[in-house]
Scaffold this motif. Structure first.
Motif, short mmCIF file in Angstrom:
data_model
loop_
_atom_site.label_atom_id
_atom_site.label_comp_id
_atom_site.label_asym_id
_atom_site.label_seq_id
_atom_site.Cartn_x
_atom_site.Cartn_y
_atom_site.Cartn_z
N ALA A 45 -3.35 -126.61 -3.68
CA ALA A 45 -3.62 -126.00 -2.37
C ALA A 45 -2.59 -126.43 -1.34
CB ALA A 45 -5.03 -126.37 -1.91
N THR A 46 -2.19 -127.70 -1.39
CA THR A 46 -1.19 -128.20 -0.45
C THR A 46 0.16 -127.53 -0.67
OG1 THR A 46 -2.35 -130.32 -0.36
CG2 THR A 46 -0.08 -130.29 0.41
N GLN A 67 0.72 -124.57 -2.04
CA GLN A 67 0.63 -123.17 -1.63
C GLN A 67 0.66 -123.03 -0.11
OE1 GLN A 67 0.90 -120.59 -3.62
NE2 GLN A 67 0.97 -121.90 -5.41
N ALA A 68 -0.03 -123.90 0.60
CA ALA A 68 0.01 -123.87 2.07
C ALA A 68 1.41 -124.21 2.57
CB ALA A 68 -1.01 -124.86 2.63
N TRP A 111 -4.32 -116.28 7.15
CA TRP A 111 -3.77 -117.22 8.10
C TRP A 111 -3.04 -116.48 9.20
CZ3 TRP A 111 -1.67 -121.88 4.94
CH2 TRP A 111 -2.26 -123.05 5.39
N LEU A 124 -4.41 -120.21 -1.71
CA LEU A 124 -4.47 -121.66 -1.82
C LEU A 124 -4.68 -122.11 -3.26
CD1 LEU A 124 -6.49 -122.48 1.40
CD2 LEU A 124 -4.04 -122.76 1.01
N THR A 183 -8.38 -117.58 -1.63
CA THR A 183 -7.36 -117.05 -0.73
C THR A 183 -7.87 -117.17 0.70
OG1 THR A 183 -8.21 -114.81 -0.88
CG2 THR A 183 -6.47 -115.41 -2.43
N ARG A 184 -6.94 -117.23 1.62
CA ARG A 184 -7.32 -117.37 3.03
C ARG A 184 -6.37 -116.56 3.89
NH1 ARG A 184 -6.94 -122.47 6.99
NH2 ARG A 184 -7.98 -121.43 8.70
#
Length: 125
Positions: A16-17, A19-20, A99, A90, A96-97
Motif C-alpha cells: 500500500a505504501t 502504491q501510494a 484521491w 493501494l 482502491t481509493r
C-alpha cells in the motif's frame, strides 16, 4: 502462525505504501513538468497554456477535468490551478481509493512577456 501473519501484514503495508508513493511521484512529476514549462512560456497566450496543460496531463495519464482547469496570466505572473481526482490501487485487485490532488503552479517572470493585444482574464472551460 504468528510469524506468517506478521509477514503478511508487513507485505500489505509495504504494498500500500509503494502504491501510494507511485501516485505521489506521478503527481509531483506532473507539477514539476508544469513548473518547467511555465518558465519557458513567456510568449504563450492563456489559450496556448490551457492546451499545453491538457496535453501534458494526457501524456502522463492524469485525468484533469477541463472544467476545473484555470489559467491566469498577469503582467509578471502565470498561475495554473488544475485539481484532479485519480484512482489509486493501494492493494491491486483488493483496495482502491479515490484521491484528490491539488495542482497549483505559479511562476513569477522578470519581464512583462504577455503577448501584445491580450488582456488579463481568468479562463475556465
Amino acid at each position: 502462525m504468528k510469524t506468517i501473519l506478521k509477514i503478511a501484514l508487513v507485505l500489505v503495508i509495504v504494498t500500500a505504501t509503494v502504491q501510494a508513493g507511485r501516485a505521489a511521484i506521478k503527481h509531483y512529476t506532473f507539477v514539476d513538468a508544469l513548473q518547467e514549462s511555465l518558465l519557458f512560456a513567456s510568449s504563450r497566450t492563456e489559450d496556448e497554456l490551457y492546451d499545453t496543460v491538457l496535453n501534458m496531463a494526457a501524456e502522463r495519464a492524469i485525468p484533469i477535468d477541463p472544467d476545473r482547469l484555470s489559467v491566469r496570466r498577469e503582467p509578471f505572473l502565470i498561475e495554473i490551478d488544475a485539481p484532479y481526482t485519480d484512482t489509486v490501487n493501494l492493494l491491486p485487485g483488493v483496495l482502491t481509493r479515490q484521491w484528490e490532488f491539488h495542482t497549483s503552479v505559479a511562476v513569477r517572470l522578470l519581464n512583462d512577456t504577455r503577448p501584445r493585444g491580450t488582456t488579463t482574464r481568468r479562463r475556465t472551460r
